[in-house]
Every structure is written in C-alpha cells, then in structure tokens.
Enzyme design. Structure first.
Site, PDB file in Angstrom:
ATOM      1  N   HIS A  59     -35.932  54.866 105.861  1.00  0.00           N
ATOM      2  CA  HIS A  59     -36.416  55.801 105.833  1.00  0.00           C
ATOM      3  C   HIS A  59     -37.691  55.934 105.564  1.00  0.00           C
ATOM      4  O   HIS A  59     -38.541  56.846 105.405  1.00  0.00           O
ATOM      5  CB  HIS A  59     -35.708  56.784 104.677  1.00  0.00           C
ATOM      6  CG  HIS A  59     -34.353  56.780 104.610  1.00  0.00           C
ATOM      7  ND1 HIS A  59     -33.360  55.930 104.000  1.00  0.00           N
ATOM      8  CD2 HIS A  59     -33.439  57.923 105.142  1.00  0.00           C
ATOM      9  CE1 HIS A  59     -32.025  56.390 104.211  1.00  0.00           C
ATOM     10  NE2 HIS A  59     -32.240  57.536 105.063  1.00  0.00           N
ATOM     11  N   ASP A  74     -34.801  49.974 103.910  1.00  0.00           N
ATOM     12  CA  ASP A  74     -34.699  51.207 103.772  1.00  0.00           C
ATOM     13  C   ASP A  74     -35.133  51.823 105.067  1.00  0.00           C
ATOM     14  O   ASP A  74     -36.577  51.714 105.464  1.00  0.00           O
ATOM     15  CB  ASP A  74     -35.542  51.728 102.494  1.00  0.00           C
ATOM     16  CG  ASP A  74     -34.832  53.120 102.265  1.00  0.00           C
ATOM     17  OD1 ASP A  74     -34.795  53.955 103.366  1.00  0.00           O
ATOM     18  OD2 ASP A  74     -34.996  53.686 101.330  1.00  0.00           O
ATOM     19  N   CYS A  99     -31.495  57.592 110.170  1.00  0.00           N
ATOM     20  CA  CYS A  99     -31.653  56.409 109.422  1.00  0.00           C
ATOM     21  C   CYS A  99     -30.447  55.529 109.922  1.00  0.00           C
ATOM     22  O   CYS A  99     -30.640  54.167 110.102  1.00  0.00           O
ATOM     23  CB  CYS A  99     -31.434  56.802 108.043  1.00  0.00           C
ATOM     24  SG  CYS A  99     -30.161  57.729 107.570  1.00  0.00           S
TER      25      CYS A  99
END
Lengths: 495, 646
Positions: free
Chosen positions: B599, B597, B473
């Site tokens: 992820h 994000d 990440c």
C-alpha cells in the site's frame, strides 16, 4: 546549391613553395599559352585544409597534341592559337579531358598512401579561364571518375588556376556531385609554405594468405580469373577496414597526432579464423589461393590524427592490389586486340591469357603473379611507387616516371629504386587437396624465382614457362617414385 | 603409524561442504585443488558420476567443466571402518583420472590426497599418497578447515582470464566420398590448433572493467615471443626469458583490485582479464613475395562445409603469474581442450544440421570457483535432454535438485561491453530489490527468524504511473511473488501488469470479460490461478476464520520459509500483504511477521520505506496491545510451492 554548404570542404590550401615556384618559373619561361596538369597532394577534412605537393603537366596525347590549347571562339574552332599575344577576351580553352583522365588514372597508381591526385591545374590567361568553366568542370569530372575506383571516398577536388597576366595563383574547391557546374566551384585561401618536409612516414608490411572456394555454378555465371579477383578485392577491402591496428607496437586507441620522429611501423590485426567469405555447405570446383606480401607506405601531415595514417595505409593496400590487377587487365586487353587472327579459332583459344580464363573443374592449376611494387625516390625524401611485371626491367620504371610524373632524367637513378617486394614463388600443387590448409602449403615446396625475366615481347610465354617450370619437380618426383617401385618389384622377384 | 615422515603434510579444506554424496558406501568424489596453491589444498569437490573403470566419460566431463588453473588433486570415498584401505581406492581412481586428463603427461610420483568417509560415523580421514608404486599411504599431520576466508584467499591472490574466440572453420571433402569428411574436419581442427602457436598470432590482454575509470593499457603478447617454435609439443614449459617487456608483465598489471580497500570474495567481483586472439598480418614471413593468385582445381566435385566453433574459456591464474605464462599454459591449453570437446560433439552430426553449442560459465552457490558448461540449445533449455544435463551437473556439484542454478540466465556475465546491459536494466525495472535487508530486528527475544530465500522486487501502489490506490494491493503482491520466481530463474515470463493479470483470469474462465480494465479486487484464490496459469506454480492455501489464529501457525510458516523459501501472500477480508518471514520463539510462543506492504504510495526510497514501516517486522500484538491481524476478520494465506526443477 545552398544545401552543399553543410558538407565540409577544405577552407585553405597550402602549396609546397619550392615545387610550385619552380613550376611557375618553368611555365613563365616557356612560351606555351596554356597547360593542364594534375595536382598531387592531400585533402584533410579533419583539418579543413588541403596540401599541394606538386603539379604534374599532362603529356601530349598519342597523336602528339598537347592536352590543352587555347581556342579563339570567333575563329574556326579547330584552329588553336599559337601564341600568348593572340589571346583576347574571346579566347577559351580546349582540354582533352579523356587524356587528362587517363593521365590521372595512371598517376594515381604510382602514389603511396596519403598522397593523391587532388585536382587539376591550368596555366591560362584570366579571360581564357573565365570562358572555360564548363570545359574545366568536365575535365575535373573526368579525372575524378577515372580515379574513383581507387579512391571511393573522393568527394572534392581542387582547381588551381595559374594566371599569367596578371601573374597570380587562384585556388577553387570543387564538390564532386553527379553534375559539376560552375556553382560547384568555391574559392578558397591559397598560400605557399613548407609541406613536404614535415610529412610523417608510416610503413606496413602486409602479408595475407587466402584460400577462396570457387563454387560450382551454372554455365551462365562463369567468371573469369580476374572477375573473381575483383570480387575478392571488394571483400578484402571491407575486411581490411575493420582491422585493428598497432603503431610501433602499441594498439591505436586515441585519435591524437603522432609526435615522434622517424618512420613508424603499422601492424594490422585481424580476427582469428573468422572468415567472412565462408558460406554454408556448397559444392566447390576448386580453390583460389591468393596471397603474398605487400609493402605499404603512407604519408601523414603532422597535425592529422594517427587514425588517418591507419586509414591511409589500409587504402594504400587496397589501392595497390587494385592497381596491380588493373595492370594485368590492361595488359590482357593490349594482347587481345592486335592478335585479330580472324577465323583461326584454335589459335585464339590458345592465346587467352590466364587472367581471362574461366575457373572451373576442368581448368588446370594456373598461376597469376601480380606485378611487384618498387619505390622510386620523389620529392624531399618522399617516394612514389611503380609496379614491375616479371618481364620488365627497372628501365621501364624510369621511363614511366619521366613520362607520367614529369620527372627529370637526371634525378632518376635505377640504383636508387628500392625493390621492396621480392619476386613471387609459385606453389607446386596440382589439385586443391594439396593446398587446403595453410600447413599443407607450407610443406609443399615453393619454387624460388622461377619466373624468368624476359623481354616484353614474349611476356605471356614467360608466364607459361612459369607454370610449366612449376611442374618439373613434380614430374621428377613421380619418376623417382616409379623407378623405386620398379626396382622394388624387381628385387622382390629375385627373392 | 609412527610419524616417520619428516614432512607430515597438512590438508587445507577451503570448500564449505566436503561431503556431497550422503553416506552411500562406495560413492566417490574428486578433490579439486590448484597447481598454484600450497599442496593438499582442497578448493572444491565434484561427485564422480560415471564410476566406470575406464573413467573416460568422467575425464571428458571434467575437462569441460573445470577451468584451467584448477585440477584434480585427490579422491574421497565413502567406505567402511578401514579408512586407509578405502582412501587407497580413492587415490587410485584419482591417479587414473589425472592420467587420462593429462593424456600421459602425468608422472607417477605426483602426491595425491586420499580421503575416506566412515559410512557409519561420517568422520573423514585424510591420507597422502606419495607415489603410485607405494601401496601405503601417509597420514596427515593436521586438517584445517578454512571455509570462512576461502573466497577471499582465492580472489585476492588470483584473477580470471576470459577468452572468447568465435571460429568459422571451413573444410572440404570429395563429394563422392562423404566418409572422408570426418578425417578432413579433424585435420582442419588440428590446423587451427597449430595456428594458436604461430608467430603471427597476437594475444591482447585487457582489463575487463565494469565500472568506468582509469584502466591499464592493453598488453600485446606476440606469438613469436612465446618461443612455441622451439618445442611446440611442450607448451607447459615457461617461455624463454628474453629482453621483452611483455615477458615480465604479470596478471596483476591488469588487475584493479590490487588496492587493499577492495573486497573480493567471489568469482563475480574477481579481477577479470579479457584475452583476445588476433592474427597479425604484418608479421614478416620470409617466404612470401609479391601477391600471387593461383587456382587449383578439385579434380572431382568437392564439398565445402563451414563449422561454427564458438570457443569461450575461463581460466584461473594467480596474480603474480606472468601474463605470457598464463596465456601459454592456461588459456591456450583451455582453448585446445575446448576445441576438441566441441569437435567430439559435432563429429557425429558433421554432415547434418550441427548442434548449436553454447558455452556458459557459472559460479553456483557453495562452489568457490567458476565452472564451464557446453549446452546444446537447438531446442531451447527446457528440452528434456538439457534438463537431464543440468540435473547431472547439479548432482556432480552437490547442488540442490529443486532449483535452477545452472540455467543460461544464471551464467556469469563476462561481456566486455556492459553499457547496453545496464541501460536495459534501467528501463526494464525501477523496483527496489530485497528491501527487508537492513531493517530493525523484530524484538522477539530468543526467536528464530525464518525468511524467504533469494531476491525479489518490491511492487507497490502507483508504480509505473498506474493509479491502483485502494484496489491493487493483491495485484502488487502477486507481482512481487512473480518477480521472486523470475529472479530465481524459474521463469522468464515478465512480471504481468494489472490488466494482464485480469486478462489471465478471464482466459481461464474465472472472470467475465468485463473484468478486464476494472478496479475489482482479487484474492488469494485468484492469485493461485494466475500463478498456475503463467508459471505452472502450485500453491497451498491456509484459511483462518480469525486473525487471532495466525500466531498459532507460526511453526508451519517457519517451515515453509525453510523448505520453500517463497514469499507468501496474505489476503482475506482485509488488505493484502506480502509475508517475507516469521520470527518465532518456541519457548514463549512470542512471534513476529516480516511484512512487505504493497500500500506504499511513495517513491523508490529505501530509507523512507523502512522508516515508514512499509517493510518491517510486525509483532502479532504490539507494545500497545494492538493486534496486527484483526480478530474479527478472516484471512487466507497463499503459499506458493517452489517448483521441483533444475
């Protein structure tokens, strides 16, 4: 040989009925056992079709012998049979391939765009034809080699056999590889129809004006005038191929056939001042100005795409320039050979024609006018062309048409020959500094029609006159200038 | 002043920012308008940089910079309280400049706008000068500011004509006297200019179309129809009306945006017409006969030099202008001007290595029309001399001095063949850009949102068929940050892969060689090392012992987005995120964070990303009372600093 099947070959050939029937009549009326000649027409790979416009018999060679004769193989080979009745199973043809090739070379100079020497024909018995495949292949090879420099894309040729017993026409296509053998020949459909009347006509006035730097080089790599011009023609051909075109004022976009009637005008567009010849910083001994106007013409089959017409016009321009240079070179060869004066060196130097002179800094300004094109009416409203040297008259054209194109005297009228190009006027300048920009050349006066029309004998003298004549106004100008200086000086002294 | 003038003028100001110079007294700006607009319409303004009395350098610069179709219509000066006196100074300068640019073609009674800015109050006063002789200025009836619809006004009624013309120009001079070279070269250049107006020149105008589809057929304009020959010196004259169709074809014939549906508000999506110059070798010339070859010796050794002159001009024309008029009055003069500009730069280096001059067109933010620059790229664009050139241009155009806006990568794309470009785009990157556009609002009432400036690409798990789920990440966040620097043209470094990032960390000695190819996490500190090594970008790092401290720093973060505008990486004891903005209500202290994000493991589907909350506003404490930033974890925020460069 199977690999060559992939190559596109014409699948069918259509011959101009009127011309071919009359050729057949002529042959059958004559008692000659065999004849060879050129097939004039066009081959279209797009349409998979060939078109035959005319058959032109190859004239007798310099020794007065026919280009083709029948040999009885069991007999002494050098004794040609004289009549049809003698032909038997064992007879074969003897063809003067070099002579046929020379004929093709000269005839292809006289053809306009889209019309070519596409092969050879023979008038012979079935057995003589069958026994002579090798000879015929050699003849085709010789012909294609002779015309290849005018038509680099040449990759197939036609072999038409007119058989007299039984009377029939046979057409074969021949792939032009390095070695032509009997397996290169493939039969194809042949029929008669109307070909010439439906041709579309395209015209192009092509004017060019190049200033080529002549670089300083070592003694070993000195080039003659014509060598430099040949090089330039190669560059020019490349440049020409990438030129854009307009037909009747519209840019050529799509590749459709041209549907409108009448003569179409092609215009050729080039990049603005993006000279591919210009090299980086170099030393120069002089400038070659090469320019003029070419009247170009091409014939297109109605079904062919217009891009073909553009390509044909471009090829005609290249071919025309090439032919003119060839004529100049042929001329120079002829002039050099007989004047074998031996040990008189000075005389020999004097007779070096301009075309053979070496261009360097000590060379004086010189002019090499190329012959101008004339159009001669040919079949069904079409034209062929010829080139006139400054010292030649239209009668010469007439003679050549009769000899090379087998045209009849009655059909030739000098008043019908169109002089589509004017005689060249030469630039008046002594050094390159007077001609480096187009503007300066426009300003410098050109001498109109200074090239005298003289007889063939003193042709070179005529050209010398031209360069001499071009100096006259300059000398007058210098004289006037000198006079005014002297006058001015005298007036000044009086004060 | 009594309103004695019956035709009290209205000044229209289309540009969003009129005052570039700040409030330094004496600072001079040029007001730019167009001969095709109503009088006294100010489209843009350039700062005067070389305020010398002769204005030679200034006119040189403006001739290069300002596309034909726009012109200086006045001056603006920062002065004192005597507005008219100051404005008169600006008017005089503007008149002088116009005279130099037009090379004497300027008349004394052209109306000129004069404006003065009160150094104290910042108020702008406009005046009109009717003729040069009158020392008195006329007041204006009203000043209308129309910056909101200005782009539409320019590009709905007008189009761009683009002409590229690479010339290879040979010239000769005697090898013994190199001093003659300049004269010979200038003569060769003049010969080119004569060529522009020869009857055998053909101008082909065609639609420059990015999208495929039906485009109008190209229009062919012939040199012989222009009527240059009659009076070659005055090409400003309208061509004589003939029964030629090409005479009456207007630019709009080749414009696609004529349909009312199209929205055009900038030079990028304006209608563009490509003009190509060709030589027609089929134009009959009366003097030439059958071909001839003639040799002329140099007498003495001569030298040939070939100069590359790659002309590339952009001009603005109203759509109703006849194409022929646009070519003869805009494109050709632009070509001539540019040819002279290039010649002037090359002349001192004529016998040496020639400068590699490249021409670029830009549409910088805040400037309504495109501008043209000549860059010298022998040593690349990061060379100091080129940086100074760009700095000076930024100053002139009133652009910020801390971001690259006039680099070659910013240039307008006017290439005819767009296929190759779109292909490389497809191959080069599959990432979505600016995914936060169009997401639901943060829900902070009375909040002021501060978000990143400019474009970025969204990098997340599993992209490029690379399985980094569970450890990559921070790498992805770094890729997003580097993409921002790339898209803002600070760097041309490609976005590094995980392995390349690891390699960099090994190279600088931060990690052991075994680190390359591993699945080890990296954090904010490692990111700062990589940014420094690959881009030379420095970063600020903010440490938080607990997630609960983050909302307290909202004001500081908002300031970062306003001044730096770069994406922030959030790292620490937990998962890494990219922070794109904050929404903060100073009154209540309520705040939200715009989180991108990394992820996300799905495909490049904007709807899915937004609906899944992979890009969206996160309140510090959501409606269920849950905190976004965990109180029992520490956090490190990495704030990349925008490099101060142009």
């Amino acid at each position: 040989m199977e690999i060559f099947l992939h190559q596109t070959m014409v699948k069918a050939v259509v011959g101009e009925e009127a011309r071919l029937t009359s050729a057949e009549d002529r042959l059958s009326r004559s008692a000659i056992p065999a004849e060879v000649g050129l097939v004039i027409g066009k081959l279209s790979s797009v349409l998979d079709r060939g078109f035959v416009f005319d058959l032109i018999p190859t004239p007798s060679n310099d020794a007065g012998e026919p280009a083709c004769s029948v040999l009885e193989t069991r007999d002494d080979k050098k004794k040609p049979s004289k009549s049809k009745s003698q032909s038997s199973e064992s007879s074969s043809l003897s063809i003067d391939s070099d002579w046929v090739a020379e004929h093709a070379r000269q005839v292809s100079r006289m053809l306009l765009g889209g019309v070519k020497v596409v092969g050879i024909y023979v008038w012979a018995s079935d057995s003589a034809f069958k026994n002579s495949t090798m000879i015929l292949c050699q003849a085709i090879k010789a012909v294609s080699d002779a015309i290849r420099h005018l038509d680099p894309a040449l990759d197939e040729a036609l072999l038409i056999h007119i058989c007299y017993s039984p009377r029939r026409w046979n057409c074969r296509t021949c792939l032009l590889n390095s070695s032509i053998t009997s397996s290169s020949l493939r039969p194809c459909d042949f029929k008669l129809g109307r070909v010439l009347s439906s041709l579309q006509r395209f015209k192009c006035n092509y004017s060019f004006n190049f200033r080529l730097p002549i670089y300083s080089k070592g003694e070993s790599s000195r080039q003659t005038f014509t060598e430099i011009l040949r090089q330039e023609l190669a560059v020019h051909e490349k440049e020409l191929k990438s030129a854009n075109a307009m037909i009747d004022g519209y840019l050529v976009h799509n590749d459709e056939p041209c549907n409108t009637e009448g003569e179409h005008e092609i215009e050729l567009l080039f990049p603005f001042m993006k000279d591919i010849r210009a090299e980086a910083t170099k030393n120069v001994t002089g400038i070659l100005h090469f320019g003029g106007s070419i009247y170009s013409y091409a014939y297109l089959n109605v079904k062919e795409p217009v891009s073909r017409a553009v390509a044909d016009i471009k090829a005609d321009i290249t071919r025309s320039l090439q032919s003119r240079l060839d004529i100049i070179c042929d001329e120079a060869e002829q002039d050099l050979n007989p004047t074998d004066v031996g040990d008189d060196e000075e005389a020999e130097i004097l007779t070096i024609p301009i075309s053979k002179s070496i261009l360097n800094s000590s060379t004086k300004a010189c002019h090499l006018p190329l012959p101008r094109r004339v159009l001669v009416p040919w079949l069904a409203g079409t034209h062929i062309c010829d080139y006139l040297q400054p010292f030649e008259s239209l009668e010469v054209v007439k003679e050549r048409c009769m000899e090379l194109m087998s045209m009849e005297h009655s059909s030739l009228d000098t008043s019908k020959i169109s002089e589509v190009e004017t005689e060249t006027s030469l630039m008046v300048a002594e050094s390159m500094w007077d001609v480096i920009t187009p503007a300066s050349s426009a300003a410098s006066c050109r001498l109109e029609g200074n090239v005298e029309r003289t007889s063939r004998e003193d042709g070179n003298k005529g050209m010398d006159n031209a360069s001499y004549a071009s100096n006259v106004p300059m000398m007058v100008a210098i004289f006037v200038l000198l006079l005014s200086v002297i006058l001015g000086f005298m007036l000044y002294r009086k004060d | 002043m009594a309103p004695h003038s019956c035709e009290a003028a209205t000044v229209r100001v289309l540009c969003p920012k009129l005052l570039l110079s700040g409030n330094q007294p004496g600072a001079l700006q040029w007001l730019i308008g167009s001969p095709f607009f109503p009088p006294f319409t100010v489209v843009s303004t350039f700062r005067c940089i070389h305020q010398s009395p002769d204005l030679d350098q200034e006119s040189d610069d403006l001739r290069k910079l300002l596309p034909k179709g726009f012109e200086v219509i006045g001056g603006l000066i920062v002065g004192d309280s005597d507005a008219e006196k100051s404005a008169l100074e600006a008017v005089r300068a503007a008149r002088r400049l116009r005279k130099i640019i037009s090379e004497g073609g300027e008349l004394d009674d052209e109306k000129i706008v004069g404006a003065s800015v009160d150094a104290g109050t910042g108020a702008i006063h406009f005046f009109i000068s009717k003729t040069e002789k009158l020392a008195k200025l006329e007041p204006v009836a009203s000043v209308v500011y129309e910056e909101d619809k200005s782009g539409k006004y320019l590009w709905e009624n007008g189009c761009l004509l683009h002409c590229e013309l690479p010339i290879k120009l040979p010239f000769y001079f005697p090898a013994s006297s190199p001093s003659e070279s300049k004269k010979m070269f200038s003569e060769a250049v003049d010969a080119v200019i004569t060529q522009f107006k020869e009857p055998n020149v053909v101008y082909i105008a065609e639609t420059l179309n990015k999208a495929s589809g039906d485009v109008p057929k190209p229009v062919v304009l012939r040199g012989k129809d222009f009527g240059f020959g009659a009076d070659a010196s005055n090409i400003n004259r309208l061509p004589a009306a003939e029964d030629q169709v090409s005479d009456i074809i207007s630019c709009s014939h080749l414009c696609l945006n004529s349909k009312p549906a199209a929205v055009v508000n900038s030079a990028e999506n304006a209608d563009k017409i490509q003009i190509s110059l060709m030589l027609n070798r089929s134009e009959k010339s009366p003097t030439s006969g059958a071909p001839v070859a003639e040799y002329f010796p140099a007498m003495e050794e001569a030298r040939l030099i070939v100069v590359d002159l790659n002309l590339d001009v952009l001009t603005y024309a109203p759509k109703e202008l006849p194409l022929m008029h646009a070519v003869s009055n805009l494109v050709i003069p632009a070509l001539v001007d540019q040819l002279y500009s290039l010649t002037k730069i090359i002349l001192p280096h004529l016998l040496m290595e020639h400068p590699q001059l490249r021409i670029y067109h830009f549409n910088p933010p805040g400037v309504l029309h495109p501008i043209t620059t000549i860059y010298e790229l022998n040593y690349g664009e990061t060379e100091m001399k080129q940086v100074d050139v760009r700095k000076s241009l930024h100053m002139r155009l009133g652009l910020p001095l801390d971001r690259p806006l006039l680099r070659t990568a910013n240039a307008l794309d006017l290439s005819v063949n767009d296929d190759s470009r779109s292909n490389t785009k497809k191959r080069g990157s599959i990432q979505l850009k600016e995914v936060h556009i169009g997401i639901p609002s943060s829900g902070v009432s009375e909040g002021v949102a501060s978000v990143i400036q400019g474009s970025y690409e969204y990098y997340h798990y599993l992209q490029d068929s690379f399985d980094d789920s569970g450890w990559g990440c921070a790498y992805r966040s770094l890729q997003t940050i580097i993409s921002w620097f790339r898209l803002q043209h600070y760097t041309s470094v490609s976005v590094p892969s995980h392995r390349e990032i690891q390699q960099t960390l090994v190279e600088i000695g931060d990690k052991d060689p075994s680190f390359v190819g591993s699945r080890e996490w990296i954090g904010a500190i490692e990111l700062s090392f990589v940014l420094d090594k690959l881009l030379g970008v420095s970063c600020k790092i903010m440490n938080f012992r607990s997630g609960s401290e983050l909302p307290e720093k909202c004001r500081e973060l908002a300031l970062h987005f306003e001044t730096q505008g770069t994406p922030i990486m959030i790292g620490g004891g937990v998962l890494a995120y990219t922070l794109l903005g904050v929404d903060y209500d100073e009154g209540s202290g309520d705040c939200a964070f715009l989180i991108l994000d990394p992820h996300y493991t799905g495909g490049e589907d904007h709807k899915k990303i937004v609906n899944g909350g992979w890009c969206g506003w996160k309140k510090a404490i959501d409606s269920k009372g849950k905190s976004f930033f965990l109180h029992n974890k520490f956090y490190n925020l990495l704030l990349p600093q925008r490099p101060n460069m142009v």
